[in-house]
Design an enzyme around this catalytic site. Structure first.
Site, PDB file in Angstrom:
ATOM      1  CB  CYS A   1       2.132 140.877  -4.105  1.00  0.00           C
ATOM      2  SG  CYS A   1       1.935 142.096  -5.415  1.00  0.00           S
TER       3      CYS A   1
ATOM      4  CG  ASP B   1      -0.110 138.955  31.370  1.00  0.00           C
ATOM      5  OD1 ASP B   1      -0.610 139.891  32.013  1.00  0.00           O
ATOM      6  OD2 ASP B   1      -0.605 137.809  31.321  1.00  0.00           O
TER       7      ASP B   1
END
Length: 691
Positions: free
Chosen positions: A6, A424
């Site tokens: 975790c 882009d």
């Protein structure tokens, strides 16, 4: 680095490393990589020992993990097996437990062993990852979510076995109402249910972590694995690309990747650099020209002198950019993990205080233990662990219907604050494939007939522009082609039906020939729009000008307009030239343009925008977009683009239509609202139920 389960584990390792003198470390839980800036006196062995003392394992990183040995993928598969077995056994266990507790008359001889047999594999083998992590944490004097899970499951199991085997006779003779009141004493289905639910949450989390490292693995896979080195006697020797040294000369043939940054010393060829720079048209490489590792030679044979190898190449730099950008997101972890250091010890203390209070108030031991056990079972963080994965599952299902894939939750916190969307160009706003946009013929020539002759001549070439011309031809197909020659950097020459046809650069085709005024005008117009212009000569006459461009997607303008209606700013960020970028931006309605930037330049532009207070979403598809996608507050990748871009992004748009961009932002905002609502209910449940 292995053993971390975790975000609090990563935080603990980072804290231990930073306690060393002269060490500054960051630990990326998603990629299991620790980036350490250490003084010369601190060795790798000492760093690994510190990690080991914290309860985890570390080793020097030599290369990017491949998909075959990805520890997160293995962990996800292991969790899936445990989850499947636990889920299958839990269904009959839950049904029988409720029935036996509520209706004692249904119990038969050996019913206790049936429940125990169903529960044992779940609370032992299936829950083993939690027990193992809890034991490791205990050895090092720390408590994490696994500690609470393990204690809750173990306590519920032990107490349930006691009540089932030693205390069931009294409930069998106390009547149905007393059985219902005392039915909570059978906790086997609770222990098994907690295990199943938390395993489900951890499985989805492990799968997401495996995806997080996919960008690096995909990027590493694109590099040349072997290289043909030129020997002193003119021969060649094939060696691993990792053994290539600066100054060595190596040979690259058509279709092969260039193994290192270097200088062309012999040969000429067209090089596809779109993946690295965003430039849609191939670049001509000739002696004296610099080339970049990771790009692909389309035609011709090059001899290159290596100037930068290994970690010094631009390709290796891109791997580092993606990795660093991913690490910068590691702090946005699940809320349940961030507060585990406080939540877990607090629950344990509450459980102990509860048992002690019941005993001090005169309650019997059974009642005190039941009350303390209730605290542990109620607080077992299944709700916290599933609040986010469950929302992601639902959002993923809805997203799949819309062609949108939400990969993870870490970047969703910034969704509702996004104010700038950066696009882009190649493969994102445009199709990514050069197409013929116009054919202008000189007087006396038919445009389609000339295009057919040009396509016949170009049919022997592998160049991307040649493929566009061949694809666009609608003229006669049965044309005889002989004497084909490709002139690197210039064009092609062939005899089509016995007549010489020359196709290529205008300056090369026009030499010694007269060019009609309309062809000169077509050349000027096309180049002003950033398009590639090709002249065609049949015999000695220049008879046509063919313009080739990367066509804008039909959905681009509508998508940009939809974003503007939502109050978002848009920008075009590309490695292509200024003229092309400006023309595309004008077509789709984007006013802000930054062109001719390398991958690292895209990251710098995104960083400047963020420093100026903007919250940035980046939409891209190429390898060159991956660092910017990872660095942005939100990355959206076009699904048919490269695996690297998809791996670095937070949202993948499966379909080509850019209408998915505003839809994805809306879905992400809705998912974030759901996650926050789930978290409020999860914490509210604990706050209300524990007292």
């Amino acid at each position: 680095m292995t053993g971390m389960s975790c975000a609090s584990c990563a935080g603990r390792v980072e804290q231990r490393l930073n306690k060393l003198d002269g060490v500054s470390a960051t630990v990326n839980f998603a990629t299991r990589v620790a980036t350490v800036d250490a003084a010369d006196a601190v060795g790798v062995t000492e760093l690994c020992e510190v990690v080991a003392r914290a309860g985890y394992h570390a080793a020097p990183r030599t290369e990017v993990t491949t998909s075959e040995d990805d520890p997160d993928a293995r962990h996800a598969r292991d969790l899936l097996r445990r989850l499947a077995v636990a889920a299958v056994l839990f269904i009959p266990l839950a049904d029988l437990s409720v029935m036996f507790a509520a209706v004692p008359s249904t119990r038969f001889a050996g019913w206790e062993w049936v429940l125990t047999g169903l529960a044992a594999p779940i609370v032992t083998w299936a829950a083993w990852p939690f027990h193992r992590a809890a034991a490791r944490n205990a050895r090092h004097g720390v408590a994490a979510m696994e500690t609470l899970i393990s204690i809750g499951v173990t306590a519920a199991t032990v107490w349930s076995l006691y009540t089932v085997f030693f205390d069931s006779a009294e409930r069998q003779t106390s009547g149905v109402w007393q059985a219902l009141v005392g039915s909570d004493s059978i906790y086997l289905e609770v222990a098994a249910g907690v295990t199943v639910l938390v395993l489900a949450g951890r499985y989805f989390e492990a799968r997401a972590k495996s995806k997080a490292g996919g960008a690096l693995r995909a990027l590493a896979a694109l590099g040349a694995k072997e290289v043909s080195v030129l020997l002193a006697d003119g021969g060649e020797m094939l060696i691993p690309a990792s053994e290539l040294k600066e100054g060595q000369r190596f040979v690259v043939r058509p279709g092969q990747s260039i193994a290192a940054d270097g200088l062309v010393v012999e040969g000429a060829a067209a090089v596809d650099v779109s993946a690295m720079t965003g430039e849609s048209s191939p670049v001509q490489a000739a002696p004296g020209e610099s080339v970049v590792g990771g790009t692909v030679v389309l035609d011709g044979r090059l001899i290159i002198e290596a100037a930068a190898v290994g970690p010094d190449t631009r390709f290796a730099g891109m791997v580092r950019l993606v990795e660093e950008a991913q690490a910068s997101k590691a702090d946005a972890q699940r809320l349940a993990d961030r507060i585990a250091a406080v939540f877990v010890p607090a629950v344990l203390v509450i459980a102990i205080v509860t048992a002690a209070a019941w005993l001090l108030m005169g309650g019997d031991v059974d009642r005190a233990i039941s009350a303390a056990l209730a605290v542990l079972v109620i607080a077992c963080p299944c709700a916290l662990g599933l609040a986010t994965p469950t929302a992601m599952m639902v959002a993923s299902g809805r997203g799949a219907q819309l062609g949108i894939f939400l990969k993870g939750h870490r970047a969703l916190e910034a969704i509702r604050k996004v104010d700038t969307v950066v696009f882009d160009k190649t493969g994102t706003l445009t199709t990514g494939k050069p197409t013929v946009t116009s054919v202008v013929a000189a007087d006396g020539w038919d445009a389609y007939e000339v295009l057919a002759r040009a396509a016949a001549a170009e049919s022997g070439s592998e160049h991307a522009l040649s493929a566009a011309i061949v694809s666009a031809s609608r003229g006669p197909q049965a044309l005889a082609v002989r004497d084909f020659r490709a002139i690197a950097g210039s064009g092609v020459v062939a005899a089509v039906n016995g007549v010489p046809v020359t196709v290529g650069r205008p300056s090369w085709v026009a030499r010694g020939r007269v060019v009609a005024a309309n062809l000169v005008a077509a050349r000027r117009t096309g180049q002003s729009r950033g398009e590639t212009v090709i002249f065609v000569a049949v015999g000695d006459a220049v008879c046509a000008a063919i313009t080739v461009a990367d066509a804008v997607k039909d959905s681009a303008a509508d998508a940009v307009a939809a974003l503007h209606r939502q109050g978002l700013k848009t920008m075009l960020l590309t490695g292509d030239n200024e003229a092309t970028a400006a023309a595309i931006a004008s077509t789709v309605g984007i006013e802000e343009v930054v062109a001719e930037v390398q991958p690292e330049g895209k990251v710098e532009v995104v960083e400047r925008l963020r420093e100026a207070g903007r919250v940035v979403a980046v939409v891209g598809d190429g390898i060159n977009d991956a660092p910017a996608l990872a660095r942005a507050d939100l990355g959206l990748a076009i699904g048919r683009g490269t695996d690297v871009a998809a791996g670095a992004a937070d949202i993948v748009l499966v379909r080509e239509s850019l209408d998915a961009v505003p839809q994805a932002l809306g879905l992400a905002r809705a998912t974030l609202r759901t996650i926050r609502t789930n978290m409020i209910w999860a914490f509210g449940y604990n706050v209300a139920a524990i007292p």
